[in-house]
Write a protein that holds these residues in place. Sequence first.
Motif, PDB file in Angstrom:
ATOM      1  N   LEU A 120       0.819  -1.208   0.000  1.00 16.92           N
ATOM      2  CA  LEU A 120       0.000   0.000   0.000  1.00 16.92           C
ATOM      3  C   LEU A 120       0.852   1.256   0.000  1.00 16.92           C
ATOM      4  N   PHE A 121       2.081   1.152   0.501  1.00 17.49           N
ATOM      5  CA  PHE A 121       2.999   2.292   0.535  1.00 17.49           C
ATOM      6  C   PHE A 121       4.095   2.169  -0.518  1.00 17.49           C
ATOM      7  N   GLY A 122       3.933   1.224  -1.425  1.00 18.28           N
ATOM      8  CA  GLY A 122       4.907   1.050  -2.486  1.00 18.28           C
ATOM      9  C   GLY A 122       6.195   0.393  -2.060  1.00 18.28           C
ATOM     10  N   ILE A 123       6.186  -0.317  -0.938  1.00 16.82           N
ATOM     11  CA  ILE A 123       7.385  -0.981  -0.430  1.00 16.82           C
ATOM     12  C   ILE A 123       7.344  -2.439  -0.859  1.00 16.82           C
ATOM     13  N   PRO A 124       8.379  -2.933  -1.499  1.00 19.52           N
ATOM     14  CA  PRO A 124       8.367  -4.342  -1.933  1.00 19.52           C
ATOM     15  C   PRO A 124       8.417  -5.286  -0.741  1.00 19.52           C
ATOM     16  N   GLY A 125       7.686  -6.386  -0.840  1.00 18.35           N
ATOM     17  CA  GLY A 125       7.668  -7.372   0.230  1.00 18.35           C
ATOM     18  C   GLY A 125       8.854  -8.317   0.169  1.00 18.35           C
ATOM     19  N   GLN A 126       8.990  -9.110   1.205  1.00 21.26           N
ATOM     20  CA  GLN A 126      10.095 -10.057   1.306  1.00 21.26           C
ATOM     21  C   GLN A 126       9.551 -11.415   1.749  1.00 21.26           C
ATOM     22  N   TYR A 127      10.373 -12.423   1.597  1.00 20.26           N
ATOM     23  CA  TYR A 127      10.053 -13.751   2.125  1.00 20.26           C
ATOM     24  C   TYR A 127      10.625 -13.820   3.543  1.00 20.26           C
ATOM     25  N   TRP A 128       9.835 -13.330   4.499  1.00 19.99           N
ATOM     26  CA  TRP A 128      10.331 -13.092   5.853  1.00 19.99           C
ATOM     27  C   TRP A 128      10.753 -14.366   6.565  1.00 19.99           C
ATOM     28  N   VAL A 129      10.062 -15.480   6.329  1.00 17.58           N
ATOM     29  CA  VAL A 129      10.405 -16.729   7.015  1.00 17.58           C
ATOM     30  C   VAL A 129      10.991 -17.761   6.060  1.00 17.58           C
ATOM     31  N   ALA A 130      11.352 -17.341   4.868  1.00 17.94           N
ATOM     32  CA  ALA A 130      11.976 -18.243   3.901  1.00 17.94           C
ATOM     33  C   ALA A 130      13.321 -17.739   3.423  1.00 17.94           C
ATOM     34  N   ASP A 131      13.755 -16.596   3.940  1.00 19.72           N
ATOM     35  CA  ASP A 131      15.043 -16.017   3.589  1.00 19.72           C
ATOM     36  C   ASP A 131      15.828 -15.835   4.883  1.00 19.72           C
ATOM     37  N   ALA A 132      16.981 -16.491   4.985  1.00 18.64           N
ATOM     38  CA  ALA A 132      17.770 -16.449   6.214  1.00 18.64           C
ATOM     39  C   ALA A 132      18.234 -15.048   6.576  1.00 18.64           C
ATOM     40  N   THR A 133      18.186 -14.113   5.632  1.00 13.43           N
ATOM     41  CA  THR A 133      18.575 -12.742   5.929  1.00 13.43           C
ATOM     42  C   THR A 133      17.596 -12.078   6.888  1.00 13.43           C
TER      43      THR A 133
END
Length: 307
Positions: A152-165
Amino acid sequence: MTAKTARPPARRRRAGGLGPSPWWGYAMIAPAFIGLAALYLWPFAKTFTKSFMDVPAFGPGEWTGLDNYTELLGDDKFWQAFGNSAIYTAILLLGVPVATVLAALIHQVGRGRTVYRVLYFLPVVTLPVAVSMVWRFIYNGDFGLLNWALSLFGIPGQYWVADATYTIYAIGAVGIWMSLGVNLIILGAGLQSIPPELYEASSLDGAGRVRQFFKITLPMLSPSVFLVTVLSVISALQMFDLVFVMLRSVDNTALADSKTIVYLFYEKAFVEFDQGYGAAIAIVLLLVIMLATAFQFRLQRRWVFYD
């Protein structure tokens, strides 16, 4: 001369100069002692013994001395898990000032104070597995609520629990949310013990709310903050359920780099059935918790103020 008042004969003492037998006292503490010995002391003794042995899944173990500890200290997976636990502990400690500010704000509320405390306490009485499953859905990289809100704010999402970063930080945010309830109860009780006369006197001297918070509230609340800090460190180093539920899946490659110490213990002792190595991990974790707690008690002399 007046006759001396007759005194009752002195009670005969037992051999050795001791009084009556305190058997009833031992009988009263026996249930608690038996439970402590059966549920804590005996398992600790068995775990400590197994840490010096090579124990297979079936059959008796073989004494190996310090081999498990030597292997543990040279294991990169252990140090990675130790680092993840340290990061999670640091994140959970960030929740202490958040809880302190929230407790002070709730304390200022006239009506509805209990409602706020109940709402913040709900995650505490909720099953950790249920909480983990809900947050796993929120963190989903394809259709999660968090990525939708960021879009909604134009911020790209991430794979929060699938990316070790991001996994350990995402789990840390859930840990802060889950610990707020207990922290608010402890800090709220500490706030109620502060005499209101101190605030009245400081108001007469022209002190505002912010200055009162730093000059009166924080010093008087420091014992409660110290207790919350100690409990937060202990619970953070023992964290297991969030990693197990949120990251454990067939295709989640982030789990290998996001394990905590307790998860590594579970994997070695109950998945790979290397009980001796798992026992060594448990003993090292116990020592880490003891050292961290002792360091906190040592450091409290500099910033905790008691009446």
